[in-house]
Design a protein around this motif. Structure first.
Motif, PDB file in Angstrom:
ATOM      1  N   GLY A  95       0.773  -1.231   0.000  1.00  0.00           N
ATOM      2  CA  GLY A  95       0.000   0.000   0.000  1.00  0.00           C
ATOM      3  C   GLY A  95       0.807   1.285   0.000  1.00  0.00           C
ATOM      4  O   GLY A  95       0.236   2.369   0.057  1.00  0.00           O
ATOM      5  N   ALA A  96       2.137   1.183  -0.078  1.00  0.00           N
ATOM      6  CA  ALA A  96       2.965   2.392  -0.016  1.00  0.00           C
ATOM      7  C   ALA A  96       3.964   2.426  -1.166  1.00  0.00           C
ATOM      8  O   ALA A  96       4.525   1.402  -1.550  1.00  0.00           O
ATOM      9  CB  ALA A  96       3.720   2.444   1.309  1.00  0.00           C
ATOM     10  N   ASP A  97       4.165   3.608  -1.702  1.00  0.00           N
ATOM     11  CA  ASP A  97       5.176   3.797  -2.742  1.00  0.00           C
ATOM     12  C   ASP A  97       6.567   3.906  -2.146  1.00  0.00           C
ATOM     13  O   ASP A  97       7.553   3.572  -2.795  1.00  0.00           O
ATOM     14  CB  ASP A  97       4.892   5.078  -3.539  1.00  0.00           C
ATOM     15  N   ALA A  98       6.651   4.399  -0.911  1.00  0.00           N
ATOM     16  CA  ALA A  98       7.944   4.582  -0.258  1.00  0.00           C
ATOM     17  C   ALA A  98       7.788   4.452   1.247  1.00  0.00           C
ATOM     18  O   ALA A  98       6.727   4.750   1.802  1.00  0.00           O
ATOM     19  CB  ALA A  98       8.531   5.946  -0.601  1.00  0.00           C
ATOM     20  N   VAL A  99       8.841   3.999   1.887  1.00  0.00           N
ATOM     21  CA  VAL A  99       8.940   3.981   3.346  1.00  0.00           C
ATOM     22  C   VAL A  99      10.216   4.725   3.691  1.00  0.00           C
ATOM     23  O   VAL A  99      11.268   4.489   3.078  1.00  0.00           O
ATOM     24  CB  VAL A  99       8.987   2.544   3.902  1.00  0.00           C
ATOM     25  N   VAL A 100      10.126   5.624   4.655  1.00  0.00           N
ATOM     26  CA  VAL A 100      11.261   6.453   5.050  1.00  0.00           C
ATOM     27  C   VAL A 100      11.542   6.238   6.526  1.00  0.00           C
ATOM     28  O   VAL A 100      10.651   6.408   7.367  1.00  0.00           O
ATOM     29  CB  VAL A 100      10.986   7.950   4.788  1.00  0.00           C
ATOM     30  N   PHE A 101      12.776   5.859   6.839  1.00  0.00           N
ATOM     31  CA  PHE A 101      13.235   5.772   8.225  1.00  0.00           C
ATOM     32  C   PHE A 101      14.270   6.869   8.418  1.00  0.00           C
ATOM     33  O   PHE A 101      15.299   6.883   7.744  1.00  0.00           O
ATOM     34  CB  PHE A 101      13.876   4.414   8.514  1.00  0.00           C
TER      35      PHE A 101
ATOM     36  N   ASP B  70      25.430   6.516   0.975  1.00  0.00           N
ATOM     37  CA  ASP B  70      26.509   7.434   1.361  1.00  0.00           C
ATOM     38  C   ASP B  70      26.763   7.261   2.841  1.00  0.00           C
ATOM     39  O   ASP B  70      25.827   7.237   3.647  1.00  0.00           O
ATOM     40  CB  ASP B  70      26.115   8.889   1.076  1.00  0.00           C
ATOM     41  N   ARG B  71      28.049   7.161   3.196  1.00  0.00           N
ATOM     42  CA  ARG B  71      28.473   7.091   4.591  1.00  0.00           C
ATOM     43  C   ARG B  71      29.250   8.360   4.883  1.00  0.00           C
ATOM     44  O   ARG B  71      30.141   8.723   4.120  1.00  0.00           O
ATOM     45  CB  ARG B  71      29.374   5.883   4.826  1.00  0.00           C
ATOM     46  N   PHE B  72      28.924   9.020   5.993  1.00  0.00           N
ATOM     47  CA  PHE B  72      29.626  10.244   6.348  1.00  0.00           C
ATOM     48  C   PHE B  72      29.523  10.463   7.847  1.00  0.00           C
ATOM     49  O   PHE B  72      28.794   9.748   8.544  1.00  0.00           O
ATOM     50  CB  PHE B  72      29.061  11.443   5.573  1.00  0.00           C
TER      51      PHE B  72
ATOM     52  N   GLY C 200      20.683   6.467   2.418  1.00  0.00           N
ATOM     53  CA  GLY C 200      20.590   5.500   1.336  1.00  0.00           C
ATOM     54  C   GLY C 200      19.195   5.339   0.774  1.00  0.00           C
ATOM     55  O   GLY C 200      18.189   5.732   1.380  1.00  0.00           O
ATOM     56  N   ARG C 201      19.193   4.736  -0.413  1.00  0.00           N
ATOM     57  CA  ARG C 201      17.955   4.407  -1.138  1.00  0.00           C
ATOM     58  C   ARG C 201      18.062   2.951  -1.533  1.00  0.00           C
ATOM     59  O   ARG C 201      19.054   2.527  -2.141  1.00  0.00           O
ATOM     60  CB  ARG C 201      17.834   5.300  -2.364  1.00  0.00           C
ATOM     61  N   ALA C 202      17.056   2.165  -1.169  1.00  0.00           N
ATOM     62  CA  ALA C 202      17.084   0.725  -1.446  1.00  0.00           C
ATOM     63  C   ALA C 202      15.745   0.272  -1.989  1.00  0.00           C
ATOM     64  O   ALA C 202      14.719   0.919  -1.809  1.00  0.00           O
ATOM     65  CB  ALA C 202      17.424  -0.037  -0.165  1.00  0.00           C
TER      66      ALA C 202
ATOM     67  N   LEU D 291      17.919   7.554   6.554  1.00  0.00           N
ATOM     68  CA  LEU D 291      18.910   8.498   7.062  1.00  0.00           C
ATOM     69  C   LEU D 291      19.041   8.136   8.530  1.00  0.00           C
ATOM     70  O   LEU D 291      18.154   8.421   9.337  1.00  0.00           O
ATOM     71  CB  LEU D 291      18.461   9.950   6.902  1.00  0.00           C
ATOM     72  N   GLU D 292      20.112   7.444   8.863  1.00  0.00           N
ATOM     73  CA  GLU D 292      20.252   6.892  10.207  1.00  0.00           C
ATOM     74  C   GLU D 292      21.676   7.060  10.715  1.00  0.00           C
ATOM     75  O   GLU D 292      22.635   6.966   9.947  1.00  0.00           O
ATOM     76  CB  GLU D 292      19.923   5.391  10.195  1.00  0.00           C
TER      77      GLU D 292
END
Length: 137
Positions: A29-35, A116-118, A134-136, A65-66
């Motif tokens: 039911g979702a196009d994207a999930v963001v954590f 990306d790691r920073f 990241g995007r997965a 983004l964690e």
């Protein structure tokens, strides 16, 4: 200096109450999930990521983004692990600063298309300064 508006985009967003481990969203039911800075505090990151897989439509995106375990092996990782096992989660609202979030995302069946790691702030050596964006799918 003036502001010129060329066009307007309307995006409908539904905000619902729930937890990462039991999302109130139907299957696919979702196009994207963001954590964003939450996987350190959920009780079971694996379950939260399994829920993300369940609710994502085929081809949907997971965005993260964690803050994570220190990027390089060394003393900071040891300190993070020791603090996670003792008082840090109690002082920091349930935060576990030594989680391998990238590994958890991959174990949940996602593949990163970008990662990306920073450190933030740049050059910091703090407990929560190692960050991934990241995007997965």
């Amino acid at each position: 200096v003036g502001l010129v508006v060329v066009g307007v985009a309307v995006v409908v967003v539904d905000v619902v109450d729930g937890t990462a481990e039991q999302l109130p969203v139907p299957d696919a039911g979702a196009d994207a999930v963001v954590f964003t800075l939450v996987l350190c505090t959920v009780t079971d990151p694996g379950q939260a990521l399994a829920e993300a897989r369940r609710v994502l439509r085929p081809g949907g995106e997971l965005r993260v983004l964690e803050h994570v375990m220190a990027h390089e092996p060394g003393p900071l990782r040891s300190v993070q692990r020791a603090l996670d096992a003792t008082f840090w989660p109690l002082l920091a609202g349930g935060c576990h600063c030594a989680r391998d979030t990238v590994g958890a995302v991959e174990r949940a069946g996602f593949a990163f298309e970008s990662l990306d790691r920073f450190t933030f702030p740049a050059g910091s050596r703090g407990l929560e300064s190692s960050v991934v964006l990241g995007r997965a799918r």
